[in-house]
Design a protein around this motif. Structure first.
Motif, short mmCIF file in Angstrom:
data_model
loop_
_atom_site.label_atom_id
_atom_site.label_comp_id
_atom_site.label_asym_id
_atom_site.label_seq_id
_atom_site.Cartn_x
_atom_site.Cartn_y
_atom_site.Cartn_z
N ALA A 5 -5.82 5.75 1.73
CA ALA A 5 -6.59 5.09 2.78
C ALA A 5 -6.94 3.67 2.36
N VAL A 6 -7.16 2.79 3.34
CA VAL A 6 -7.49 1.41 2.99
C VAL A 6 -8.94 1.29 2.52
N HIS A 7 -9.80 2.24 2.93
CA HIS A 7 -11.18 2.24 2.45
C HIS A 7 -11.73 3.66 2.47
N LYS A 50 0.82 -1.21 0.00
CA LYS A 50 0.00 0.00 0.00
C LYS A 50 0.86 1.27 0.00
N GLU A 62 -12.38 -8.35 0.82
CA GLU A 62 -12.50 -7.68 2.11
C GLU A 62 -11.13 -7.51 2.75
N LEU A 63 -10.96 -6.39 3.45
CA LEU A 63 -9.72 -6.14 4.17
C LEU A 63 -9.57 -7.14 5.31
N ASP A 65 -2.69 2.54 8.78
CA ASP A 65 -2.99 3.97 8.78
C ASP A 65 -2.77 4.55 7.38
N ARG A 66 -3.47 5.61 7.10
CA ARG A 66 -3.40 6.19 5.75
C ARG A 66 -1.98 6.55 5.35
N LEU A 126 -0.36 -5.07 2.95
CA LEU A 126 -1.77 -5.03 3.31
C LEU A 126 -2.43 -6.27 2.74
N THR A 160 -4.59 -0.12 17.69
CA THR A 160 -4.58 1.09 16.85
C THR A 160 -3.41 1.98 17.22
N HIS A 217 -7.02 -6.66 7.58
CA HIS A 217 -6.58 -5.77 8.66
C HIS A 217 -6.46 -4.38 8.05
N ARG A 218 -5.96 -3.44 8.81
CA ARG A 218 -5.85 -2.07 8.32
C ARG A 218 -4.45 -1.51 8.53
#
Length: 316
Positions: free
Chosen positions: A113-115, A108, A139-140, A145-146, A152, A242, A142-143
């Motif tokens: 952003a991831v979404h 990424k 579908e993601l 940060d932007r 990813l 997070t 995990h995430r």
């Protein structure tokens, strides 16, 4: 894949075992391509979408055997959908590290952003759904940060998503980040064991802090290279909270370079003058078991050129 119903047509969809467990809103997003998210939520709130004859909430999860009723969507009500631009789609496509029938891994880029959401029309997952219109499920897992770059994971099957989530919960997924910390870090190795508490501000912004009554959080830091004004480290999150690496680095007195939320303003200013233009945090490697075959897989994302070039400008 069914097209959105128009005119007087009602669309009925059966939920199979592969789709079971998915949120109803995500299920509709993938089946009603081109229909704005705002309209999907509108027909959910109004009760026009039915599951087995009853009303359903966006966060409700589907079960195998459910019958979903989707009302006619009048073309006059449909807004012109925003589609990720070609440059963004090419950027995503060009950063795919691995793809098979169960799993997709992308390096990424920072700033993406991831979404979609919070004022953003789309992110990685929306771009992938445009690139892979034939995919019934994306579908993601995990995430990130932007502003963080690197590995990813995206599941291409519900079974893969469940299996990977189990690995994350069981601490079987091993992740290694590269982070540049502000200042000269004297240690070679340090394990930070500090509970973290997440607060969501009224603006929707997430702010995390070390707190005695927070959730257990552990990060292992190892020094890779020492520079005159900063230190390059490997960060291995043992837990997955997070902003964990960023807050634990801040708690050591050496925040991540370029971190505008948890960083040191003076240090960031000096590093910016030297050419750093982003958060220096990169998910460099992820090791896991393939969700279907069980084979051990290791994915590596090379350090982005802008970060590698910046390191070359620093005096050791």
């Amino acid at each position: 894949m069914n097209a959105p119903p128009t005119g007087s047509a009602v669309l009925w969809l059966d939920v199979d075992a592969e789709t079971a467990g998915q949120r109803i809103d995500n299920f509709l997003f993938t089946r009603l391509k081109g229909v704005p998210k705002s309209h999907v939520y509108r027909i959910l709130r109004s009760g026009e979408v039915r599951r087995n004859g009853g009303r359903v909430q966006p966060k409700d999860r589907l079960e195998a055997g459910d019958k979903i009723r989707i009302p006619p969507i009048r073309l006059a009500e449909r807004e012109t959908p925003e589609i990720p631009g070609r440059a963004l789609r090419n950027r995503i496509e060009g950063n795919i590290l691995h793809e098979d029938e169960d799993l997709l891994v992308i390096n990424k880029p920072s700033g993406l952003a991831v979404h979609g959401g919070s004022g953003l029309s789309f992110g990685v997952i929306e771009g992938l759904r445009e690139i892979r219109p034939e995919a019934r499920f994306l579908e993601l897992v995990h995430r990130l940060d932007r502003e963080t770059s690197g590995c990813l994971l995206i599941a291409k099957k519900r079974s893969a998503l469940r299996g990977l989530h189990e690995q994350f919960r069981g601490d079987e997924v091993k992740k290694v980040y590269l982070a540049l910390l502000a200042g000269v870090w004297a240690r070679n190795h340090w394990i930070v064991d500090a509970p973290l508490q997440k607060n969501v501000l009224q603006s929707g912004e997430r702010l995390v802090k070390v707190a005695r009554d927070g959730k257990p959080s552990v990060t292992e830091f190892r020094r890779r290279e020492r520079y005159a004004q900063a230190t390059l480290v490997e960060a291995r999150p043992i837990t997955g909270r997070t902003h964990q690496i960023r807050v634990h680095a801040q708690s050591m007195g050496h925040p991540v370079a370029g971190d505008e939320r948890y960083g040191d303003e003076n240090a960031n200013r000096g590093l910016k003058q030297l050419g750093l233009k982003r958060l220096f945090l990169h998910s460099a490697a992820t090791t896991l078991h393939h969700p279907r075959t069980g084979a051990v897989l290791k994915f590596e994302a090379p350090l982005p050129p802008e970060l590698a070039d910046f390191l070359n400008t620093l005096a050791r």
